[in-house]
Each structure stands twice: as structure tokens, then as C-alpha cells.
Design an enzyme around this catalytic site. Structure first.
Site, mmCIF file in Angstrom:
data_model
loop_
_atom_site.group_PDB
_atom_site.id
_atom_site.type_symbol
_atom_site.label_atom_id
_atom_site.label_comp_id
_atom_site.label_asym_id
_atom_site.label_seq_id
_atom_site.Cartn_x
_atom_site.Cartn_y
_atom_site.Cartn_z
ATOM 1 N N SER A 85 0.844 -1.191 0.000
ATOM 2 C CA SER A 85 0.000 0.000 0.000
ATOM 3 C C SER A 85 0.884 1.248 0.000
ATOM 4 O O SER A 85 1.648 1.469 -0.938
ATOM 5 C CB SER A 85 -0.954 -0.041 1.195
ATOM 6 O OG SER A 85 -2.002 0.888 1.037
ATOM 7 N N LYS A 109 -18.752 18.172 4.039
ATOM 8 C CA LYS A 109 -17.715 18.400 5.036
ATOM 9 C C LYS A 109 -17.475 17.136 5.856
ATOM 10 O O LYS A 109 -16.357 16.844 6.269
ATOM 11 C CB LYS A 109 -18.133 19.553 5.963
ATOM 12 C CG LYS A 109 -17.146 19.853 7.077
ATOM 13 C CD LYS A 109 -15.811 20.287 6.512
ATOM 14 C CE LYS A 109 -14.827 20.623 7.619
ATOM 15 N NZ LYS A 109 -13.495 20.977 7.089
#
Length: 340
Positions: free
Chosen positions: A171, A223
Site C-alpha cells: 500500500s 464536510k
């Protein structure tokens, strides 16, 4: 009855000890926040001559295994050979600088890496090489992206950059590794896991059951997508999945720039492979441990290990230790050798 009282006393003592340690830790964390978080008051660059280290190891082995007279003959001959090599070397040999990077979820060694790279770029030149011994199972995208950017500074300066993976580059770890011109990996090193993951628990139903209201107010439709304590919506889940897909595309685009021959449709699935499999897929360029790489290089290069040693206060060392422990817990419980 007496045994029960003794057991109860021991249990109470252990509990009080644990609570006391927890209290000390909380106090240190609060003090750390008050004094500026994770700021480090300077540090120093440690430099180790690995050629000398290997020679000392060989000498020690000879001394321990050869008869005294045979060792003296060998040492005398080695001394003469060393003087002869020194006279024959009219020019300075190219250097191989060795950097170690041990990753965690927040790539906390990046601060030391950037200091080491800044020092290195002032000295390394044409013909020199940098070997990064990378051990990194991934974590936060922005932190590992910064780690990759630090290694990219070396490559952009025209200095040969090699990454050696003895255990894992997965990753975000592979995000850092792919910057190198060459990647070498041990046969059973874990490579890949080119994917993005987000996971979090949600306590909304439990709070409802307890009669506890939770309010979340935002300005901006997105948000906050998902929340720990509020009620998550399908729209929020869809937006998070969109973010994950966008990040995955950026991840693949970054790898494509530096590993142009990779079949990303085949390898960017979130899967990981062992070293020999990764070689066949083009994720790495050669099979070797970092130890063999260095032993082969010492014949033609001067080897120097660079390590930035930060000056940390006691509370910073304790916080670093706790963070390192906590970042390893998810991998232990996930049952997977690679952590995203």
C-alpha cells in the site's frame, strides 16, 4: 478464604498499577499538546562506515575460528593487501549511502527521513548511490505520499536510487518504493496491496438505546461523509466511496509514472504478492536481500549508513512507543500480513 483474599489483593494491585500508568500517560499526552505536540528539539545525523563494520565482523570470525598462528599469518597478509589496495586506489571510490525506513500508520519516521535526505543531497554526487531499506505496510495516504516525495528528491537530483524490501512494502509502502529506479525484494517479502481502504465503527444505535442525542453541524454538503456517533446516510457512504476511488486513481497514476511497464489492471486490485510472484508481475526488478546487496557492493563502493537521531523528551519517547504499539494492533487482529 485466604487464597481468595490473596488473589483479590493481587488483582487490585494490578488494577491500581494499570490505572496509575494510564494516568501518567494521559498527563504526558496533555503536556505534549500544551508544549506543541510532536515538535522535536533538533537532532543529529549518525554516520556508520559499513565497510569497516563488515571488516571487523570478518576479523572477529577469523580470530575465533583460526588457530593463533594461522590467524597471525592471515592478519599479516591482510594488512599487506590493504596497503596495496590503498596505493592502487588513486581516485575516491563511489559511495553507497544506506537509509532505513520503518513505516507505521502515520509514517512517523518521515520527519527524520526529510532531514537525512536534506543532508545527503548536500554531499552525494555523480556516481554515488542511495539504498533505502524499506519496511512499510502502509497507512495514511498523505503521510506516505510525503515519504515518497522525500525519496523523489533523491531521484530528481540524478542520484541512483534503489529500494530493498526484506519484509514488506505494501500500500503506502509500495507508493514509496515505486519511486526508486530499482526495487529488490527478498523471495518472501510482501509486495503490492495497491488499493485504498477506510473503515470505522458507528455507535449511533447504541447512543439511541442509551437515550443520548448526538448533533453534528457542518457548513458544506460533504464536510463530513461518515461519522462515528451520528446517523450515517447512503449519500454520505456514496461520497466516501467516491473519495476512495479518486484516491485509488491518483495512487495508480503515481505508480504508472515510475513503473511504466506495469499492468495496473492486473496488480492494482488491493492484492499483495510474495517476492518471487512480484518479480514475475514487474512489481520488483530483482530478488535479493539487502544484506547480499550490500556485501556485493562493498567490493567497489564505500558504504555509509545514515540515520537521523532526534532529540526527544521522555514524554515524546513514550508517546512514540505507544503510537508504534497501537499501529501494530490492527494488523495483529486483521489476520492479514499486509496492513493498508
Amino acid at each position: 478464604m485466604l487464597d481468595a483474599l490473596i488473589d483479590y489483593g493481587l488483582f487490585t494491585a494490578k488494577t491500581l498499577t494499570l490505572l496509575a500508568l494510564l494516568g501518567v500517560f494521559v498527563a504526558l499526552v496533555l503536556r505534549a499538546r500544551h508544549q506543541g505536540g510532536h515538535e522535536v528539539d533538533g537532532g543529529r545525523l549518525e554516520i556508520t562506515n559499513l565497510n569497516d563494520r563488515y571488516e571487523d565482523m570478518a576479523d572477529g570470525l577469523k580470530r575465533a575460528t583460526l588457530p593463533p598462528k594461522a590467524y597471525k599469518r592471515w592478519a599479516k597478509a591482510e594488512q599487506k593487501a590493504h596497503k596495496a589496495r590503498a596505493k592502487a586506489e588513486t581516485a575516491e571510490r563511489p559511495r553507497l549511502f544506506v537509509l532505513d525506513f520503518h513505516g507505521d500508520l502515520l509514517a512517523s519516521e518521515v520527519s527524520g527521513l526529510r532531514e537525512t535526505v536534506s543532508a545527503l543531497l548536500q554531499e552525494a554526487g555523480e556516481g554515488d548511490e542511495v539504498l533505502v531499506r524499506l519496511d512499510n505496510a502502509g497507512g495514511a495516504v498523505h503521510e506516505h505520499g510525503l515519504g515518497a516525495s522525500q525519496l523523489l528528491r533523491i531521484r530528481r537530483r540524478g542520484i541512483a536510487l534503489t529500494v530493498a524490501v526484506d519484509r514488506v512494502a505494501a500500500s503506502g509502502g509500495y507508493l514509496m518504493a515505486c519511486v526508486a529506479e530499482r526495487i529488490v525484494a527478498a523471495p518472501f517479502a510482501i509486495i503490492g496491496s495497491i488499493g485504498v481502504v477506510a473503515q470505522l465503527p458507528n455507535f449511533h444505535r447504541w447512543l439511541q438505546h442509551q437515550g443520548i442525542d448526538f448533533e453534528l453541524h457542518t457548513a458544506g454538503d460533504h464536510k463530513r461523509t461518515l461519522t462515528l456517533f451520528g446517523e450515517n446516510t447512503e449519500a454520505g457512504r456514496a461520497k466516501l466511496r467516491e473519495h476512495l476511488e479518486e484516491t485509488h486513481q491518483l495512487f495508480k497514476g503515481f505508480i504508472r509514472e515510475y513503473r511504466k511497464d506495469l499492468d495496473l489492471d492486473k496488480v492494482a486490485t488491493g492484492e499483495y504478492w510474495y517476492g518471487e510472484q512480484a518479480l514475475g508481475l514487474g512489481l520488483v526488478d530483482d530478488l535479493s536481500t539487502s544484506d547480499d546487496y550490500l556485501l556485493a557492493a562493498r567490493a567497489s563502493r564505500d558504504l555509509y549508513r545514515l540515520r537521523w537521531q532526534s532529540k526527544k523528551r521522555p514524554w515524546q519517547r513514550l508517546a512514540s512507543g505507544m503510537r508504534a504499539l497501537l499501529t501494530r494492533l490492527p494488523a495483529a487482529f486483521a489476520g492479514s500480513p499486509a496492513r493498508d
